[in-house]
Design an enzyme around this catalytic site. Sequence first.
Site, PDB file in Angstrom:
ATOM      1  N   GLY A  87       0.827  -1.365   0.019  1.00  0.00           N
ATOM      2  CA  GLY A  87      -0.049   0.071   0.252  1.00  0.00           C
ATOM      3  C   GLY A  87       0.764   1.377  -0.045  1.00  0.00           C
ATOM      4  O   GLY A  87       2.257   1.014  -0.018  1.00  0.00           O
ATOM      5  N   ASP A  89       0.865   5.652   1.609  1.00  0.00           N
ATOM      6  CA  ASP A  89       0.001   6.798   2.293  1.00  0.00           C
ATOM      7  C   ASP A  89      -0.013   7.874   1.196  1.00  0.00           C
ATOM      8  O   ASP A  89      -1.201   8.635   1.216  1.00  0.00           O
ATOM      9  CB  ASP A  89       0.885   7.474   3.520  1.00  0.00           C
ATOM     10  CG  ASP A  89       0.968   6.221   4.344  1.00  0.00           C
ATOM     11  OD1 ASP A  89       0.000   5.609   4.874  1.00  0.00           O
ATOM     12  OD2 ASP A  89       2.146   6.068   4.973  1.00  0.00           O
ATOM     13  N   LYS A  99       5.365   6.099   2.691  1.00  0.00           N
ATOM     14  CA  LYS A  99       4.958   5.029   3.404  1.00  0.00           C
ATOM     15  C   LYS A  99       5.565   5.033   4.679  1.00  0.00           C
ATOM     16  O   LYS A  99       6.279   5.644   5.230  1.00  0.00           O
ATOM     17  CB  LYS A  99       5.591   3.666   2.686  1.00  0.00           C
ATOM     18  CG  LYS A  99       4.737   3.405   1.134  1.00  0.00           C
ATOM     19  CD  LYS A  99       5.491   2.103   0.611  1.00  0.00           C
ATOM     20  CE  LYS A  99       5.287   0.846   1.421  1.00  0.00           C
ATOM     21  NZ  LYS A  99       3.991   0.647   1.792  1.00  0.00           N
ATOM     22  N   GLY A 100       4.731   4.059   5.566  1.00  0.00           N
ATOM     23  CA  GLY A 100       5.377   3.979   6.982  1.00  0.00           C
ATOM     24  C   GLY A 100       4.073   4.737   7.986  1.00  0.00           C
ATOM     25  O   GLY A 100       4.317   4.863   9.297  1.00  0.00           O
ATOM     26  N   GLY A 101       2.993   5.069   7.468  1.00  0.00           N
ATOM     27  CA  GLY A 101       2.007   5.415   8.200  1.00  0.00           C
ATOM     28  C   GLY A 101       1.602   4.325   9.211  1.00  0.00           C
ATOM     29  O   GLY A 101       1.264   4.645  10.507  1.00  0.00           O
ATOM     30  N   GLU A 108       9.197  -2.693   4.643  1.00  0.00           N
ATOM     31  CA  GLU A 108       8.925  -2.563   3.537  1.00  0.00           C
ATOM     32  C   GLU A 108       9.717  -2.299   2.091  1.00  0.00           C
ATOM     33  O   GLU A 108       9.611  -2.659   1.078  1.00  0.00           O
ATOM     34  CB  GLU A 108       7.590  -1.817   3.580  1.00  0.00           C
ATOM     35  CG  GLU A 108       6.525  -2.078   4.251  1.00  0.00           C
ATOM     36  CD  GLU A 108       5.582  -0.821   4.558  1.00  0.00           C
ATOM     37  OE1 GLU A 108       3.966  -1.163   4.824  1.00  0.00           O
ATOM     38  OE2 GLU A 108       6.073   0.358   4.531  1.00  0.00           O
ATOM     39  N   LYS A 126      -5.126   8.772  -2.434  1.00  0.00           N
ATOM     40  CA  LYS A 126      -3.654   8.790  -1.953  1.00  0.00           C
ATOM     41  C   LYS A 126      -2.825   9.263  -3.082  1.00  0.00           C
ATOM     42  O   LYS A 126      -1.598   9.197  -2.855  1.00  0.00           O
ATOM     43  CB  LYS A 126      -3.375   7.298  -1.664  1.00  0.00           C
ATOM     44  CG  LYS A 126      -4.068   6.583  -0.415  1.00  0.00           C
ATOM     45  CD  LYS A 126      -3.901   7.349   0.845  1.00  0.00           C
ATOM     46  CE  LYS A 126      -4.534   6.682   1.874  1.00  0.00           C
ATOM     47  NZ  LYS A 126      -4.310   5.311   2.172  1.00  0.00           N
TER      48      LYS A 126
END
Length: 572
Positions: A87, A89, A99-101, A108, A126
């Site tokens: 996925g 963010d 990413k990293g929410g 990842e 997004k």
Amino acid sequence: MPTDKAKESAAIAAVDEHINATVHIIGIGSGSTIVPAVKKIAEMVKKDKLDLICVPTSLQARELILSNGLKLGSLIEYQELDLAIDGADEVDEQFNCIKGGGGCQTQEKLVAICAKKFIVVADEKKWSKNLGDQWKKGIPIEVLPIAYKITKKEIEKQLGGEVVVREGTEKLGPVLTDQANFILDWKFDSSKVSNWSNINTKLKLIPGVVETGLFINMISKAYFGNSEGKVQFLVSDIILFVMTECQLQNPPTDGITSVHFSPNNQSQFLIASSWDCSVRLYDVNQHTFRHTYKHTGPVLDCCFPDPSRSFSGGLDRMLKMYDFNTQQETLMGYHDNAIRCVHYSPEMNIVITGSWDSSVKFWDSRAPNCLGTCSLPDKVYTLDSVGELLVVGTAQRKVSIWDLRKINSPTPIENRESNLKYQTRCIRCFPNKQGYVLSSIEGRVAVEFFDSNPDIQKKKYAFKCHRSKDGGIENIFPVNAIAFHKQHGTFATGGSDAFVNMWDGANKKRLCQFHQYPAGITSLAFSSEGNMLAIASSYNYEYGADTQLAPNDITKNNIFVRRVSDLETKPK
């Protein structure tokens, strides 16, 4: 929930396109968008008996893999993955990604760099023009617990903005990653950021930083779903939109050879010829099958001179005219061998046929009357006309240009040889009458010009397309079909790789690529208004008679009608 439907549609579209028998080791991302993707993968593994190993990016991903009955692997065992799906963010137009929410960005990123392809799936919210337009929580940065205060201070000093320590929601204290590190969220000033690659490098050079949530130049393809279940694609710097697309019911039962819309801004109807010896009529507005008529052999081509009549020919050597209103057929005449091409010239009001008997014939569109015949050097494979000019491609890579005002002339205006080294597959003329586009079986397309002036001839060029790389091996596919958008002058190509590409020939660039279809593309046709594209998808025996050798399920023949927009077809 609309957002759930958006995520699910994006996830399923990505899995459908990328998971097959050639894929063996994949990375599984984290977050809610990945849940429907893993469920779909599990269904395909069970149904198609796929041998698949899944490498997780977090503890959550690990549990998801196991709960769906999939084989579990790790980066310790596998450092080369066929693809990773995850996925996001936020993704911007330059393909930068946050990413990293969920706090898993380090694992990842490790999985992503090990993958040949990194696929991102998300809902359409997004996708933004610039990072920070949608995602307001900042860039996640994993740091060593002992250094978090030093690192926080240094980020603010070097890059500005505000850095906060991510706190837990159900317990006091900082959030811990799977590596037992802290997460800092850097809330940046987007007006001061011009190069995310430089920002990422600066962050990683600050002592205490383990990894950032910036994914730069890593995404191979991104899928964005909306609440209606439609999916948009982003590939490198090319945007691909899946607009409204329908699959016509009651398609031919054998290979589809040609599709054509009814002319004169009345594109309600579509005809299709086939190796099943039929010509079928469809109402594209109602998505219904209306009528069919038969030949005694496979039908290789057809055309639509007006909304009520069609002409068709094939291996039975007969040119037929069929009136759909009266349901009466008229035998117009014969060739000495199979009729490969059937074309209508609206400017000259004649029907033109090209045959494997090495001839082109011209027919009165109103009655059974052959108006003239031209002899060619070899079998006719393809032809097209624009204004008073006819371009014919034959075996041995020969191209002849004829004047339709002189249909009884024994010689063409010009004989040429294709600039492409292999067999000619399709020729289509530019709507502006300046030249034509020619494709070959060797994954190439050539842009040619009629004017023999040396300065004009310098403008001609050729390019590679409909190719793919797998394990260091380049797969080259025939380019079977070309169709011009009459309003914009751009053109679509369809190949045996089952993809359709849109091209801006004047500016030498690809505009977009549609999703992969079930089998190779055998014919393309734009409606006269330019708002619809008919796509014929059939097995064209690229892999021989043994269909088990083909990579996809190619036993079905399909006709898709896609409503296209200026975003896909207009020069940028």
